[in-house]
Design an enzyme around this catalytic site. Structure first.
Site, PDB file in Angstrom:
ATOM      1  N   LYS A 152      38.997  38.316  40.340  1.00 57.72           N
ATOM      2  CA  LYS A 152      39.478  37.480  39.434  1.00 57.72           C
ATOM      3  C   LYS A 152      40.002  36.134  40.366  1.00 57.72           C
ATOM      4  O   LYS A 152      39.622  34.860  40.180  1.00 57.72           O
ATOM      5  CB  LYS A 152      40.575  37.911  38.587  1.00 57.72           C
ATOM      6  N   ILE A 153      40.926  36.403  41.264  1.00 53.35           N
ATOM      7  CA  ILE A 153      41.627  35.169  41.988  1.00 53.35           C
ATOM      8  C   ILE A 153      40.551  34.758  42.966  1.00 53.35           C
ATOM      9  O   ILE A 153      40.529  33.394  43.081  1.00 53.35           O
ATOM     10  CB  ILE A 153      43.066  35.809  42.750  1.00 53.35           C
ATOM     11  N   THR A 227      47.347  35.178  50.473  1.00 52.17           N
ATOM     12  CA  THR A 227      47.952  35.135  49.260  1.00 52.17           C
ATOM     13  C   THR A 227      48.060  36.739  48.611  1.00 52.17           C
ATOM     14  O   THR A 227      48.353  36.800  47.270  1.00 52.17           O
ATOM     15  CB  THR A 227      47.911  34.177  48.328  1.00 52.17           C
ATOM     16  N   ARG A 229      48.294  40.374  50.330  1.00 50.27           N
ATOM     17  CA  ARG A 229      49.440  41.473  50.600  1.00 50.27           C
ATOM     18  C   ARG A 229      49.516  41.130  52.052  1.00 50.27           C
ATOM     19  O   ARG A 229      48.643  41.377  52.743  1.00 50.27           O
ATOM     20  CB  ARG A 229      49.070  42.906  50.218  1.00 50.27           C
ATOM     21  N   ASP A 253      51.668  33.718  52.136  1.00 49.41           N
ATOM     22  CA  ASP A 253      52.595  33.759  51.072  1.00 49.41           C
ATOM     23  C   ASP A 253      53.000  35.226  50.857  1.00 49.41           C
ATOM     24  O   ASP A 253      54.047  35.706  50.061  1.00 49.41           O
ATOM     25  CB  ASP A 253      51.868  33.654  49.614  1.00 49.41           C
ATOM     26  N   GLU A 258      57.789  42.349  54.362  1.00 50.92           N
ATOM     27  CA  GLU A 258      58.454  41.291  53.461  1.00 50.92           C
ATOM     28  C   GLU A 258      59.654  42.131  52.508  1.00 50.92           C
ATOM     29  O   GLU A 258      60.469  41.330  52.141  1.00 50.92           O
ATOM     30  CB  GLU A 258      57.611  40.789  52.512  1.00 50.92           C
ATOM     31  N   HIS A 290      56.175  35.083  48.796  1.00 45.80           N
ATOM     32  CA  HIS A 290      55.528  35.883  47.536  1.00 45.80           C
ATOM     33  C   HIS A 290      55.808  35.126  46.358  1.00 45.80           C
ATOM     34  O   HIS A 290      56.090  35.707  45.269  1.00 45.80           O
ATOM     35  CB  HIS A 290      55.965  37.415  47.473  1.00 45.80           C
ATOM     36  N   GLN A 291      55.198  33.822  46.371  1.00 42.89           N
ATOM     37  CA  GLN A 291      55.614  32.881  45.298  1.00 42.89           C
ATOM     38  C   GLN A 291      54.392  32.410  44.491  1.00 42.89           C
ATOM     39  O   GLN A 291      54.360  31.755  43.457  1.00 42.89           O
ATOM     40  CB  GLN A 291      56.197  31.556  45.912  1.00 42.89           C
ATOM     41  N   ALA A 292      53.017  32.911  44.725  1.00 44.84           N
ATOM     42  CA  ALA A 292      52.037  32.381  44.402  1.00 44.84           C
ATOM     43  C   ALA A 292      52.009  32.815  42.962  1.00 44.84           C
ATOM     44  O   ALA A 292      51.022  31.848  42.104  1.00 44.84           O
ATOM     45  CB  ALA A 292      50.675  32.857  45.171  1.00 44.84           C
ATOM     46  N   PHE A 293      52.542  33.893  42.524  1.00 47.20           N
ATOM     47  CA  PHE A 293      52.310  34.028  40.895  1.00 47.20           C
ATOM     48  C   PHE A 293      52.986  33.215  40.081  1.00 47.20           C
ATOM     49  O   PHE A 293      52.952  33.332  38.889  1.00 47.20           O
ATOM     50  CB  PHE A 293      52.657  35.494  40.775  1.00 47.20           C
TER      51      PHE A 293
HETATM   52  P1  NAI Z   1      40.711  41.991  41.508  1.00 52.51           P
HETATM   53  O1  NAI Z   1      40.874  43.577  41.343  1.00 52.51           O
HETATM   54  O2  NAI Z   1      40.296  41.249  40.372  1.00 52.51           O
HETATM   55  O3  NAI Z   1      40.021  41.522  42.667  1.00 52.51           O
HETATM   56  C1  NAI Z   1      39.914  42.498  44.146  1.00 52.51           C
HETATM   57  C2  NAI Z   1      38.554  42.499  44.668  1.00 52.51           C
HETATM   58  O4  NAI Z   1      38.734  42.920  46.168  1.00 52.51           O
HETATM   59  C3  NAI Z   1      37.499  43.024  44.025  1.00 52.51           C
HETATM   60  O5  NAI Z   1      36.228  42.379  43.932  1.00 52.51           O
HETATM   61  C4  NAI Z   1      37.366  44.150  45.100  1.00 52.51           C
HETATM   62  O6  NAI Z   1      35.946  44.650  45.156  1.00 52.51           O
HETATM   63  C5  NAI Z   1      37.640  43.457  46.327  1.00 52.51           C
HETATM   64  N1  NAI Z   1      37.971  44.290  47.558  1.00 52.51           N
HETATM   65  C6  NAI Z   1      38.443  45.738  47.237  1.00 52.51           C
HETATM   66  N2  NAI Z   1      38.470  46.109  48.590  1.00 52.51           N
HETATM   67  C7  NAI Z   1      38.097  45.278  49.660  1.00 52.51           C
HETATM   68  C8  NAI Z   1      37.953  44.983  51.144  1.00 52.51           C
HETATM   69  N3  NAI Z   1      38.303  46.167  51.782  1.00 52.51           N
HETATM   70  N4  NAI Z   1      37.517  44.049  51.332  1.00 52.51           N
HETATM   71  C9  NAI Z   1      37.066  43.068  50.576  1.00 52.51           C
HETATM   72  N5  NAI Z   1      37.347  42.965  49.132  1.00 52.51           N
HETATM   73  C10 NAI Z   1      37.719  44.055  48.680  1.00 52.51           C
HETATM   74  O7  NAI Z   1      42.180  41.495  42.019  1.00 52.51           O
HETATM   75  P2  NAI Z   1      42.697  39.878  41.803  1.00 52.51           P
HETATM   76  O8  NAI Z   1      43.427  39.745  40.721  1.00 52.51           O
HETATM   77  O9  NAI Z   1      41.529  38.963  42.260  1.00 52.51           O
HETATM   78  O10 NAI Z   1      43.934  40.175  43.025  1.00 52.51           O
HETATM   79  C11 NAI Z   1      43.414  40.028  44.297  1.00 52.51           C
HETATM   80  C12 NAI Z   1      44.883  40.342  45.140  1.00 52.51           C
HETATM   81  O11 NAI Z   1      45.869  39.386  45.194  1.00 52.51           O
HETATM   82  C13 NAI Z   1      45.788  41.564  44.579  1.00 52.51           C
HETATM   83  O12 NAI Z   1      45.304  42.813  44.871  1.00 52.51           O
HETATM   84  C14 NAI Z   1      47.169  41.421  45.049  1.00 52.51           C
HETATM   85  O13 NAI Z   1      47.333  41.954  46.357  1.00 52.51           O
HETATM   86  C15 NAI Z   1      47.054  39.829  45.210  1.00 52.51           C
HETATM   87  N6  NAI Z   1      48.193  39.109  44.216  1.00 52.51           N
HETATM   88  C16 NAI Z   1      48.912  38.199  45.050  1.00 52.51           C
HETATM   89  C17 NAI Z   1      49.963  37.731  44.214  1.00 52.51           C
HETATM   90  C18 NAI Z   1      50.976  36.605  44.794  1.00 52.51           C
HETATM   91  O14 NAI Z   1      51.706  36.269  44.148  1.00 52.51           O
HETATM   92  N7  NAI Z   1      50.764  36.499  46.103  1.00 52.51           N
HETATM   93  C19 NAI Z   1      49.814  37.862  42.796  1.00 52.51           C
HETATM   94  C20 NAI Z   1      48.830  38.587  42.261  1.00 52.51           C
HETATM   95  C21 NAI Z   1      47.875  39.211  42.829  1.00 52.51           C
END
Ligand code: NAI
Length: 324
Positions: A152-153, A227, A229, A253, A258, A290-293
């Site tokens: 999604k992101i 942004t 983990r 981020d 952390e 960790h502010q991106a959200f």
């Molecule tokens: P999502 O589940 O929609 O997409 C994650 C993508 O990563 C999937 O397409 C998956 O196939 C892929 N993936 C899995 N393992 C992988 C690897 N080893 N190498 C490359 N791609 C791989 O998740 P979404 O919503 O896009 O979020 C992504 C990440 O953003 C979350 O897992 C979370 O860690 C982080 N996040 C950070 C926030 C913040 O405030 N900084 C807030 C929300 C999410």
């Protein structure tokens, strides 16, 4: 009213839960969930933890012993949960996508800040220093962004990069079918990208995805954006690459250690993580907590979906947005 314990609560969390909650007595707890604080969940039917709460076997044992029936994460990532420890004992649900725009837009904010040195410029003009020396950036137009993780992101960040006229390369072990962007191998992405941005979850496979070897494959002078983990990046290797000039900068981020620092005011503490101290002191690092959200839309959706997850479970045992 059923009692629910929310850990690591901040004022901005309460605002939205207070507005939307009508069914539960939510105990807003400031401490993080740890083996030492798990007993605070006594008498509660569910807990609502966040990204830096500990959900290891000891805590899960403690929650089960307290009679807690559900773990309702108020975040998307679940790398902090020992899923094997929870399996068959206590269900875990999450908020899978509360605002991918919040995170993707913030990622571009980090890139613009880093590249155009907005952080330095603001400090200068406050000090009535209007010199432009040392503030030279480059056009993003025509540069190549390498996106690791196209969920999604990642997909929204791709759209944003395209809006800036950038070329996009993507890597994901599970590519989106019929995507209108090009997938390449991780190696090719690292070799060809001016900017590498991480948008994948933290898993056993992705831990330290960016390490000494993968940094060596990156373009000299590339930027790294994270942004997602902290543990996706080997921080010491990143620090060395920033010091040597192998990488031109990093927008971060998240940070792998952390948990003891982020979301808290530690300005008076002399007990500081050495690598974090060095990273924040580097002129070519922009680091946020960790502010991106953190947008009103995201906070609203987090509260809404968390409450819906609880309602579904307590109504008839439905596990909406279950983490398996
Ligand atoms: P999502 O589940 O929609 O997409 C994650 C993508 O990563 C999937 O397409 C998956 O196939 C892929 N993936 C899995 N393992 C992988 C690897 N080893 N190498 C490359 N791609 C791989 O998740 P979404 O919503 O896009 O979020 C992504 C990440 O953003 C979350 O897992 C979370 O860690 C982080 N996040 C950070 C926030 C913040 O405030 N900084 C807030 C929300 C999410």
């Amino acid at each position: 009213m059923d009692k629910i314990a929310m850990f690591d609560t901040k004022p901005y969390d309460r605002t939205w839960f207070d507005q939307l909650n009508t069914r539960y007595h939510i105990k807003y707890l400031e401490p993080k969930l740890t083996p030492d604080t798990v007993s605070l969940a006594h008498g509660c039917r569910a807990v609502i933890p966040f990204v830096n709460d500990t959900l290891d076997r000891t805590v899960i044992d403690g929650l089960c012993a307290e009679g807690v029936e559900m773990i309702a994460l108020r975040c998307a990532g679940y790398n902090n949960v020992d899923r094997a420890a929870a399996a068959g004992r206590i269900p875990v649900v999450r908020v899978p996508g509360y605002s991918p725009y919040a995170v993707a837009e913030f990622t571009m904010g980090l890139l613009l800040t880093l590249n155009r040195k907005l952080h330095k410029a603001c400090f200068r003009t406050r000090d009535f220093n209007f010199s432009l020396n040392g503030l030279v950036g480059f056009d993003l137009h025509g540069k190549t962004a390498g996106i690791i993780g196209t969920g999604k992101i990642g997909q929204i960040f791709i759209q944003i990069c395209r809006g800036f006229g950038m070329h996009v390369l993507a890597y994901d072990p599970f590519p989106v079918p019929d995507a209108d962007f090009s997938y390449v191998s991780l190696e090719e992405l690292l070799q060809k990208s001016d900017i590498v941005s991480l948008h994948c979850p933290l898993t056993e496979q992705s831990r330290h995805l960016i390490n000494r070897d993968t940094i060596a494959q990156m373009r000299d002078g590339a930027y790294l954006l994270n942004t997602s983990r902290g543990m996706l990046v080997e921080s010491e290797a990143l620090l060395d690459a920033l010091k040597s000039g192998k990488l031109a900068g990093a927008g971060l981020d998240v940070y792998e250690e952390e948990t003891d620092f982020f979301f808290e005011d530690r300005s008076d503490s002399i007990d500081r993580d050495t690598i974090l101290s060095l990273l924040v002191s580097m002129p070519n690092v922009v680091l946020t907590s960790h502010q991106a959200f953190l947008t009103t839309e995201a906070l609203h959706n987090i509260a809404k979906v968390t409450l819906e997850n609880l309602d579904a479970f307590f109504r008839d045992g439905t596990l909406q947005n279950e983490v398996r």
